[in-house]
Scaffold this motif. Structure first.
Motif, PDB file in Angstrom:
ATOM      1  N   ARG A   3      -8.405  -0.613   0.710  1.00 21.28           N
ATOM      2  CA  ARG A   3      -7.249   0.221   0.368  1.00 21.28           C
ATOM      3  C   ARG A   3      -6.438   0.636   1.582  1.00 21.28           C
ATOM      4  NH1 ARG A   3      -5.788  -0.425  -4.689  1.00 21.28           N
ATOM      5  NH2 ARG A   3      -7.537  -0.328  -6.069  1.00 21.28           N
ATOM      6  N   LYS A   4      -6.170  -0.308   2.482  1.00 19.10           N
ATOM      7  CA  LYS A   4      -5.385   0.000   3.661  1.00 19.10           C
ATOM      8  C   LYS A   4      -4.425  -1.145   3.927  1.00 19.10           C
ATOM      9  CE  LYS A   4      -6.538   2.827   7.133  1.00 19.10           C
ATOM     10  NZ  LYS A   4      -7.304   3.372   8.222  1.00 19.10           N
ATOM     11  N   GLY A  11      -2.860   4.302   4.380  1.00 18.54           N
ATOM     12  CA  GLY A  11      -3.954   4.363   3.424  1.00 18.54           C
ATOM     13  C   GLY A  11      -3.575   5.218   2.236  1.00 18.54           C
ATOM     14  N   PRO A  12      -4.527   5.464   1.348  1.00 25.29           N
ATOM     15  CA  PRO A  12      -4.238   6.276   0.168  1.00 25.29           C
ATOM     16  C   PRO A  12      -3.959   7.739   0.530  1.00 25.29           C
ATOM     17  CG  PRO A  12      -6.558   5.726   0.260  1.00 25.29           C
ATOM     18  CD  PRO A  12      -5.892   4.976   1.365  1.00 25.29           C
ATOM     19  N   SER A  14      -3.961  11.851  -0.818  1.00 23.61           N
ATOM     20  CA  SER A  14      -4.695  12.697  -1.750  1.00 23.61           C
ATOM     21  C   SER A  14      -4.010  14.046  -1.846  1.00 23.61           C
ATOM     22  CB  SER A  14      -6.144  12.882  -1.303  1.00 23.61           C
ATOM     23  OG  SER A  14      -6.184  13.524  -0.047  1.00 23.61           O
ATOM     24  N   LYS A  28      -5.803  11.138  -6.313  1.00 23.25           N
ATOM     25  CA  LYS A  28      -5.658  10.175  -5.228  1.00 23.25           C
ATOM     26  C   LYS A  28      -4.574   9.178  -5.597  1.00 23.25           C
ATOM     27  CE  LYS A  28      -8.672   7.240  -2.439  1.00 23.25           C
ATOM     28  NZ  LYS A  28     -10.016   6.658  -2.385  1.00 23.25           N
ATOM     29  N   TRP A  29      -3.627   8.967  -4.696  1.00 26.06           N
ATOM     30  CA  TRP A  29      -2.559   7.995  -4.891  1.00 26.06           C
ATOM     31  C   TRP A  29      -2.848   6.785  -4.023  1.00 26.06           C
ATOM     32  CZ3 TRP A  29      -1.571  13.197  -4.705  1.00 26.06           C
ATOM     33  CH2 TRP A  29      -0.933  13.747  -5.815  1.00 26.06           C
ATOM     34  N   ASN A  30      -3.206   5.667  -4.679  1.00 31.14           N
ATOM     35  CA  ASN A  30      -3.516   4.445  -3.947  1.00 31.14           C
ATOM     36  C   ASN A  30      -2.252   3.649  -3.669  1.00 31.14           C
ATOM     37  OD1 ASN A  30      -6.366   4.591  -3.705  1.00 31.14           O
ATOM     38  ND2 ASN A  30      -6.568   4.071  -5.867  1.00 31.14           N
ATOM     39  N   ASN A  32       0.019   0.205  -3.459  1.00 33.07           N
ATOM     40  CA  ASN A  32       0.203  -0.978  -4.287  1.00 33.07           C
ATOM     41  C   ASN A  32      -0.018  -2.184  -3.373  1.00 33.07           C
ATOM     42  OD1 ASN A  32       0.956  -2.913  -6.093  1.00 33.07           O
ATOM     43  ND2 ASN A  32       3.086  -2.265  -6.257  1.00 33.07           N
ATOM     44  N   SER A  51       1.116  -3.457   1.581  1.00 32.17           N
ATOM     45  CA  SER A  51       1.673  -2.703   0.463  1.00 32.17           C
ATOM     46  C   SER A  51       2.960  -3.369   0.001  1.00 32.17           C
ATOM     47  CB  SER A  51       1.945  -1.260   0.882  1.00 32.17           C
ATOM     48  OG  SER A  51       2.944  -1.214   1.870  1.00 32.17           O
TER      49      SER A  51
END
Length: 66
Positions: A3-4, A11-12, A14, A28-30, A32, A51
């Motif tokens: 997730r990076k 990264g995500p 929060s 948590k917002w991940n 795309n 992303s």
């Protein structure tokens, strides 16, 4: 390196999700993330995760250089 974004290092995010009664629950917002193949100057191809925002920037730079 889950997730990076490989290029920007983002990264995500929060924070709190707030209800109408202002109850706070963790959220948590991940990113795309997209898998994309990138070729360097020597002609070597790499598969990296970037992303969607970074991918747009890459395509924009590619159009400007062409």
């Amino acid at each position: 390196m889950a997730r990076k974004d490989w290029l920007t290092g983002k990264g995500p995010l929060s924070g709190n999700s707030r209800s109408h009664a202002l109850n706070a629950t963790r959220k948590k917002w991940n990113l795309n993330l997209q898998k994309v193949k990138v070729t360097d100057d020597s002609g070597k191809t790499y598969t990296i995760k970037v992303s969607a925002r970074t991918l747009r920037t890459l395509k924009k730079e590619e159009r400007a250089n062409a």
